[in-house]
Design a protein around this motif. Structure first.
Motif, PDB file in Angstrom:
ATOM      1  N   PRO A 178       0.670  -1.289  -0.032  1.00 43.66           N
ATOM      2  CA  PRO A 178       0.071  -0.223  -0.043  1.00 43.66           C
ATOM      3  C   PRO A 178       0.942   1.070   0.101  1.00 43.66           C
ATOM      4  O   PRO A 178       1.869   1.227   0.434  1.00 43.66           O
ATOM      5  CB  PRO A 178      -0.898  -0.063   1.296  1.00 43.66           C
ATOM      6  CG  PRO A 178      -0.740  -1.822   1.596  1.00 43.66           C
ATOM      7  CD  PRO A 178       0.442  -2.052   1.225  1.00 43.66           C
ATOM      8  N   ARG A 179       0.258   2.266  -0.660  1.00 43.17           N
ATOM      9  CA  ARG A 179       1.124   3.543  -0.760  1.00 43.17           C
ATOM     10  C   ARG A 179       1.542   4.186   0.551  1.00 43.17           C
ATOM     11  O   ARG A 179       2.628   4.723   0.702  1.00 43.17           O
ATOM     12  CB  ARG A 179       0.370   4.484  -1.700  1.00 43.17           C
ATOM     13  CG  ARG A 179       0.385   4.327  -2.959  1.00 43.17           C
ATOM     14  CD  ARG A 179      -0.138   5.494  -4.006  1.00 43.17           C
ATOM     15  NE  ARG A 179      -0.067   5.298  -5.271  1.00 43.17           N
ATOM     16  CZ  ARG A 179      -1.043   4.938  -5.810  1.00 43.17           C
ATOM     17  NH1 ARG A 179      -2.098   4.218  -5.581  1.00 43.17           N
ATOM     18  NH2 ARG A 179      -0.782   4.399  -7.359  1.00 43.17           N
ATOM     19  N   HIS A 180       0.694   4.049   1.576  1.00 44.97           N
ATOM     20  CA  HIS A 180       0.881   4.968   2.755  1.00 44.97           C
ATOM     21  C   HIS A 180       2.110   4.190   3.537  1.00 44.97           C
ATOM     22  O   HIS A 180       2.661   4.873   4.468  1.00 44.97           O
ATOM     23  CB  HIS A 180      -0.425   4.670   3.719  1.00 44.97           C
ATOM     24  CG  HIS A 180      -0.688   3.465   4.286  1.00 44.97           C
ATOM     25  ND1 HIS A 180      -1.499   2.351   3.450  1.00 44.97           N
ATOM     26  CD2 HIS A 180      -0.102   2.662   5.582  1.00 44.97           C
ATOM     27  CE1 HIS A 180      -1.615   1.251   4.305  1.00 44.97           C
ATOM     28  NE2 HIS A 180      -0.724   1.542   5.476  1.00 44.97           N
ATOM     29  N   LEU A 181       2.484   2.917   3.194  1.00 39.87           N
ATOM     30  CA  LEU A 181       3.659   2.372   3.871  1.00 39.87           C
ATOM     31  C   LEU A 181       4.972   3.104   3.421  1.00 39.87           C
ATOM     32  O   LEU A 181       6.046   2.781   4.146  1.00 39.87           O
ATOM     33  CB  LEU A 181       3.762   0.874   3.817  1.00 39.87           C
ATOM     34  CG  LEU A 181       2.564   0.123   4.325  1.00 39.87           C
ATOM     35  CD1 LEU A 181       2.673  -1.441   4.158  1.00 39.87           C
ATOM     36  CD2 LEU A 181       2.831   0.293   6.031  1.00 39.87           C
ATOM     37  N   CYS A 182       5.037   3.452   2.097  1.00 41.80           N
ATOM     38  CA  CYS A 182       6.265   3.965   1.561  1.00 41.80           C
ATOM     39  C   CYS A 182       6.114   5.629   1.455  1.00 41.80           C
ATOM     40  O   CYS A 182       6.755   6.097   0.743  1.00 41.80           O
ATOM     41  CB  CYS A 182       6.516   3.539   0.433  1.00 41.80           C
ATOM     42  SG  CYS A 182       6.770   1.619   0.244  1.00 41.80           S
ATOM     43  N   ALA A 183       5.064   6.190   2.109  1.00 42.48           N
ATOM     44  CA  ALA A 183       4.760   7.558   1.995  1.00 42.48           C
ATOM     45  C   ALA A 183       6.148   8.444   2.609  1.00 42.48           C
ATOM     46  O   ALA A 183       6.246   9.707   2.169  1.00 42.48           O
ATOM     47  CB  ALA A 183       3.517   7.699   2.545  1.00 42.48           C
ATOM     48  N   GLN A 184       6.817   7.965   3.695  1.00 48.81           N
ATOM     49  CA  GLN A 184       7.675   8.733   4.221  1.00 48.81           C
ATOM     50  C   GLN A 184       8.941   8.027   4.280  1.00 48.81           C
ATOM     51  O   GLN A 184       9.073   6.654   4.285  1.00 48.81           O
ATOM     52  CB  GLN A 184       7.141   9.091   5.920  1.00 48.81           C
ATOM     53  CG  GLN A 184       6.196  10.098   5.771  1.00 48.81           C
ATOM     54  CD  GLN A 184       5.764  10.281   7.262  1.00 48.81           C
ATOM     55  OE1 GLN A 184       6.112   9.692   8.138  1.00 48.81           O
ATOM     56  NE2 GLN A 184       4.766  11.338   7.377  1.00 48.81           N
TER      57      GLN A 184
END
Length: 545
Positions: free
Chosen positions: A514-520
């Motif tokens: 999922p995108r949120h796991l690699c957002a930061q």
């Protein structure tokens, strides 16, 4: 009775000496117990990091051969003669690698006891005793946990021990001009140089100090010059090719600048007091660094006219500043920001201890002096206690991780092993023969048949907020090379189970991310988990740049 005053003075001398020795001895024993308990809970005879680069040495030991060229061959700018002799003996005599870890803790404890002796000798009072105890606890602090479980770091512990003892004898020579003290100091400094890279700084400082305090003693000056030439040749000649490689090396990620060096040094020395930030360059760390360096400079200026009688703290401060500068330049040149790395803590600590000794030697302590001492002592004690409690909780997990890595090595795999770069199968075979007993190999192969193993994963070039390895459904995906994965096994990233697919052989697992796991940006743990059996694999680092 004319002899009575002399007898009374002798009794007082022996009482004072006994109290100093007892204090030093007790603190050495306490330190060894504290470090020994951590090793007992978390140490395992598994090679780590740079120890994988000494394969040729292990191969020689297995053959019963000891090569002079191998002993003096440099590694990353270090001449590890003492370390290589010890590692050779461990492999040749089939000694448990943990013996070096415990020997390292003994050297650290002896260094702590010696510094406690010096501090208490300079100020034999309640304040002196309290300071001696806290200084000893700081020297054997769990802040250097990375060194404790790394057998190779006995070289560093030996270097620090030889350095401190050499500095003590150098100060003794400066006070009484006894040639024996000078000789012992130079021999110990030479041993420090053969132990680890920073030992060259110890060696240079000792011979310079002996030369400058020799006065009109031409023989001592001549000896110091000869010893300097010999020592530098021993250190430099084996490194000609290494120095040439460093000169030609180019780094595209260099952080080297005057401003960065200044910030690095401030954060580096703040690490000796109380700094547990992720990068080490937060406002509190920089403020602590400024405080420590300013106070140290002020004390050096106050005692500059009597430096001969206060040579020990001057040498400790000079050693810490020189090593810190070299480390900061080397690290920043390679684009690495690690001012608060645990392995540097013992190298920075001599500056703080030197400042404490200078405070005790200025004469009568004023209110400001006592406040500074109080701040330093509270920070050192709090830091040491906090670090020990944190490490005490961590040791069971460390032991489990290291034992898994040892099982992997003994079964001929690289899963969980900590080393930089690739490792050839030939080298892995030598490492297994060097550090695995026959029964370990048999047992490890049995265990690995039933364990989940995460061997590798990809892709590795992952950047915050950007998609990678995009699939037809638009989702980013990762793959993992595995062993013994079942149809119900899933990948877990940052604590979140991913929707995973396992091939029929159980050696490949794929999953959408999922995108949120690699957002930061950051580092996350990646591992395999089977919710049906409850089995969990080893963990690997998943880095988002």
């Amino acid at each position: 009775m004319p002899f009575l005053p002399k007898s009374v003075n002798m009794i007082r001398f022996f009482k004072k000496s006994n109290s100093l020795i007892i204090t030093a001895g007790v603190m050495s024993i306490v330190c060894f117990i504290l470090l020994g308990l951590l090793l007992w809970r978390g140490a395992y005879p598994t090679p780590f990091k740079d120890e994988f680069y000494f394969v040729s040495l292990y191969n020689d030991a297995l053959k019963g051969v000891l090569s002079f060229d191998e002993l003096f061959r440099p590694h990353n700018g270090h001449i590890y003669v003492l370390l290589k002799l010890l590692l050779w003996a461990v492999v040749y005599f089939r000694i448990d690698l943990r013996v070096l870890m415990y020997a390292q803790s003994i050297l650290i404890s002896l260094t702590a006891g010696l510094l406690a002796y010096v501090v208490y000798r300079d100020r034999e009072s309640r304040l002196g005793l309290v300071t001696a105890i806290i200084v000893a606890l700081a020297v054997c602090s769990a802040r250097q946990y990375e060194n404790l479980y790394w057998a190779m770091q006995i070289s560093f512990a030996a270097m620090m021990f030889f350095t401190v003892v050499a500095f003590v004898f150098t100060e003794r020579f400066a006070r009484n001009n006894n040639l024996g003290s000078a000789g012992i100091a130079m021999v110990l400094a030479f041993l420090a140089m053969l132990s680890a890279g920073a030992g060259i700084i110890s060696f240079v400082l000792v011979v310079i100090a002996i030369y400058m305090t020799s006065g009109s003693n031409r023989r001592t000056k001549a000896i110091s010059i000869v010893v300097t030439i010999v020592g530098l040749l021993v250190f430099i000649l084996p490194q000609v090719s290494t120095l040439e490689n460093i000169k030609n090396a180019q780094s595209d990620t260099t952080l080297l600048s005057v401003g960065n060096i200044a910030v690095y040094l401030l954060a580096y020395f703040a690490n000796t007091i109380f700094s547990f930030s992720v990068r080490g360059d937060d406002l509190m760390s920089l403020a602590l660094g400024i405080l420590l360096l300013t106070v140290t400079l002020w004390l050096l200026i106050r005692l500059r006219h009597d430096w001969r009688n206060n040579l020990l703290p001057f040498l400790l401060v000079a050693f810490a500043l020189a090593t810190a500068t070299l480390i900061s330049v080397a690290r920043l040149k390679n684009g690495i920001w690690q001012p608060n790395a645990p392995r540097y803590y013992p190298l920075a600590l001599p500056l703080l201890i030197g400042a404490m000794l200078l405070l005790f030697r200025v004469g009568r302590l004023m209110l400001f002096d006592r406040v500074i001492i109080g701040v330093f002592l509270i920070s050192m004690l709090t830091s040491s206690v906090y670090a020990y409690l944190v490490e005490w909780k961590t040791t069971p997990y460390r032991l489990r991780s290291l034992s898994m890595a040892h099982i992997s090595l003994c079964s001929g795999q690289t899963v969980g092993l900590a080393f930089d770069g690739d490792i050839e199968q030939t080298n892995l075979d030598i490492m297994r023969r060097a550090f695995c007993k026959p029964e370990d190999i048999v047992q490890s192969r049995k265990i690995t048949r039933a364990l989940l193993f995460l061997k590798d994963f990809g892709p590795r070039d992952i950047y915050a907020g950007k998609d990678f390895n995009v699939q037809p459904d638009g989702m980013s995906a990762i793959w993992a090379n595995t062993e013994n994965a079942t149809p119900t096994t899933v990948l877990v990233l940052g604590g979140e189970q991913l929707r995973s697919t396992v091939n029929e052989h159980g050696n490949l697992v794929t999953a959408g991310v999922p995108r949120h796991l690699c957002a930061q940006k950051g580092e996350y743990t990646l591992y395999l988990f089977d919710p049906v059996t409850g089995k969990k694999s080893n963990e690997l680092r998943f880095v988002v740049r």
